[in-house]
Enzyme design. Structure first.
Site, mmCIF file in Angstrom:
data_model
loop_
_atom_site.group_PDB
_atom_site.id
_atom_site.type_symbol
_atom_site.label_atom_id
_atom_site.label_comp_id
_atom_site.label_asym_id
_atom_site.label_seq_id
_atom_site.Cartn_x
_atom_site.Cartn_y
_atom_site.Cartn_z
ATOM 1 C CB CYS A 152 -14.233 -17.922 30.458
ATOM 2 S SG CYS A 152 -14.027 -18.673 28.854
ATOM 3 C CD GLU A 153 -12.343 -16.916 36.205
ATOM 4 O OE1 GLU A 153 -12.760 -15.947 36.884
ATOM 5 O OE2 GLU A 153 -12.591 -18.097 36.478
ATOM 6 N N PRO A 188 15.665 -16.570 50.442
ATOM 7 C CG PRO A 188 17.539 -15.892 49.227
ATOM 8 C CD PRO A 188 17.131 -16.704 50.421
ATOM 9 N N GLY A 189 13.504 -16.199 47.656
ATOM 10 C CA GLY A 189 12.966 -16.876 46.481
ATOM 11 C C GLY A 189 13.049 -15.926 45.300
ATOM 12 N N GLY A 200 11.842 -12.867 51.327
ATOM 13 C CA GLY A 200 11.009 -11.689 51.140
ATOM 14 C C GLY A 200 11.704 -10.501 50.532
ATOM 15 N NE ARG A 220 4.439 -12.218 41.205
ATOM 16 C CZ ARG A 220 4.604 -10.928 41.006
ATOM 17 N NH1 ARG A 220 4.680 -10.455 39.774
ATOM 18 N NH2 ARG A 220 4.732 -10.098 41.995
HETATM 19 C C1 LIG Z 1 7.470 -17.657 50.452
HETATM 20 C C2 LIG Z 1 8.482 -17.786 51.518
HETATM 21 C C3 LIG Z 1 9.795 -17.395 51.285
HETATM 22 C C4 LIG Z 1 10.257 -16.756 50.004
HETATM 23 O O1 LIG Z 1 9.635 -15.542 49.751
HETATM 24 P P1 LIG Z 1 10.268 -14.599 48.626
HETATM 25 O O2 LIG Z 1 9.448 -13.366 48.720
HETATM 26 O O3 LIG Z 1 10.129 -15.271 47.321
HETATM 27 O O4 LIG Z 1 11.684 -14.368 48.992
HETATM 28 C C5 LIG Z 1 10.721 -17.620 52.280
HETATM 29 N N1 LIG Z 1 10.379 -18.181 53.459
HETATM 30 C C6 LIG Z 1 9.115 -18.563 53.715
HETATM 31 C C7 LIG Z 1 8.805 -19.179 55.023
HETATM 32 C C8 LIG Z 1 8.123 -18.381 52.759
HETATM 33 O O5 LIG Z 1 6.863 -18.741 53.030
#
Ligand SMILES: *Cc1c(COP(=O)(O)O)cnc(C)c1O
Length: 425
Positions: free
Chosen positions: A355-356, A287-288, A238, A325
């Protein structure tokens, strides 16, 4: 921090010209920077070194094999949410033993497969899932390593579609019930209690919610360690990024004067390490976006410009099926011409051909006057970009390129018309 920059008005990714890539591979085109991915991972890993960190890249943000392989080579683990993601990790040379498995609806098959492969832990969301995992583990004569995903009931101060840590959300086990949950879990022969975990939301740009949640979880983690000998504390993911490079280019001194300086690996570590270090537990992070978000851009070409009495619509060949997004979360992407353009600045809506009405990337944005054939770049598209793409409106999906120095890797070929009907009758 990223390795996209301008030289003589043209945009580059590391050692490669983006105009050249767009010319050769066409648009829409995703381009990722390997060096940026590696540096994000390394910076986080070293900032948290005191916590014996295991960084599990949340691959739902970007699951391209070449991206995963780049991070696996650095030693990254992975946060997976499906059997398909585990398959990708293994295909990319990642280790199952460094995977944590999240999600509220794991199927029997997915659980069995993850157990067979030997993942690090299941992040469990409910009593019924705990029973389900126990049953499958017993059948396989294994002990399944688990951590409860705790819902600490902390507001992450982010968009409502990406907040997950309050009791309004479907996620996690309510904080007050966790002690009882571990008590029951400890009596199940197929379960090994390995850690405790939380994830409070996404795109969190200040350290406050992280600190608040960690503070709240600390006494609980200590109790669970004493009672059940758990070995790790999961902080979730997150960590937010800066979507507006105009902000990112602000000087350090300028940022100091702002109320909300951007989250950095160092500021994040400074906020949580003093709290977590005395725990003496390994810290697992998921982290993603923080790793992949600013490591990718989407390139598109202008198809048409439609001027009305009220509006200037710039219609591009990328659409919400490529990058959802803005339509989904009302999110901001910095959009610029690929090559710097002189001339008038006009208030423009950049839209796709779908078409949205939701197929709109931005409204009333001040942009240089654009015409058909010009190319534009969407920054910060490396997370939840291609990964959320679809074939809506029967549009073949974009190609993905990974740049590493001067090297160009076609990380995913552009889909062809035949790909659209594969498997159909
Ligand atoms: C989506 C998610 C993440 C990654 O979220 P980011 O905002 O991309 O860091 C990490 N843990 C869980 C359980 C998630 O669902």
């Amino acid at each position: 921090m990223h390795h996209f920059y301008r030289k003589n008005g043209s945009l580059f990714c590391e050692g490669v010209s983006l105009s050249a890539l767009a010319g050769k591979y066409g648009t829409p085109l995703y381009v990722y920077s390997a060096r940026t991915l590696r540096e994000h991972y390394q910076r986080l890993d070293s900032a948290l070194a005191a916590l014996d960190p295991m960084i599990c890249f949340a691959m739902k943000s970007n699951s391209n094999l070449s991206v995963l392989r780049t991070l696996a080579r650095e030693g990254a683990g992975f946060d997976i949410v499906s059997g398909g993601e585990l398959f990708r990790v293994l295909q990319a040379g990642g280790e199952a033993g460094k995977c944590v498995f999240a999600g509220v609806g794991k199927t029997d098959d997915e659980i069995a497969c993850a157990l067979r492969r030997g993942i690090y832990a299941f992040h469990v969301e409910s009593y019924s899932e705990l029973g389900q995992i126990n049953r499958i583990a017993l059948r396989m004569r294994k002990k399944a390593p688990v951590a409860a995903r705790v819902n600490p009931n902390v507001d992450a101060d982010t968009h409502r579609k990406i907040t997950t840590g309050t009791y309004e959300n479907k996620f996690g086990i309510p904080f007050e019930e966790v002690g009882e949950f571990y008590g029951q879990a400890s009596r199940l022969a197929g379960i090994k209690l390995r850690g405790v975990q939380m994830h409070i939301g996404s795109q969190i740009t200040s350290v406050r919610p992280f600190r608040e949640a960690a503070e709240k979880m600390l006494p609980l983690a200590l109790t669970l360690r004493a009672r059940h000998g758990i070995e790790y504390f999961g902080m979730g993911g997150g960590l937010g990024i800066v979507y507006d490079p105009a902000l990112e280019s602000g000087s350090a001194a300028w940022w100091k004067r702002q109320k909300n300086p951007p989250l950095t690996p160092e500021s994040y570590a400074a906020a949580i390490a003093p709290l977590l270090q005395p725990l003496g537990m390994r810290v697992v992070l998921e982290p993603g976006r923080f790793i992949s978000g600013n490591a990718g851009v989407l390139l598109a070409s202008v198809v048409n410009v439609k001027k009305t009495a009220h509006k200037n619509f710039v219609i591009v060949d990328a659409a919400m099926n490529d990058l959802i997004r803005p339509a989904f979360y009302e999110s901001y992407h910095q959009i610029e011409p690929l090559t710097v353009k002189k001339g008038r600045i006009i208030s423009s809506d950049v839209v796709g051909p779908i078409c949205e009405s939701g197929d709109t990337f931005c409204k009333a944005r001040a942009l240089p006057s654009l015409s058909a054939g010009d190319r534009v770049v969407f920054f910060s598209a490396g997370a939840y970009g291609f990964a959320m793409s679809s074939n809506y409106n029967s549009r073949p999906r974009a190609a993905e390129i990974l740049v590493d120095g001067k090297k160009v890797i076609v990380a995913r070929k552009r889909e062809k018309l035949d790909d659209l009907i594969r498997g159909e009758k």
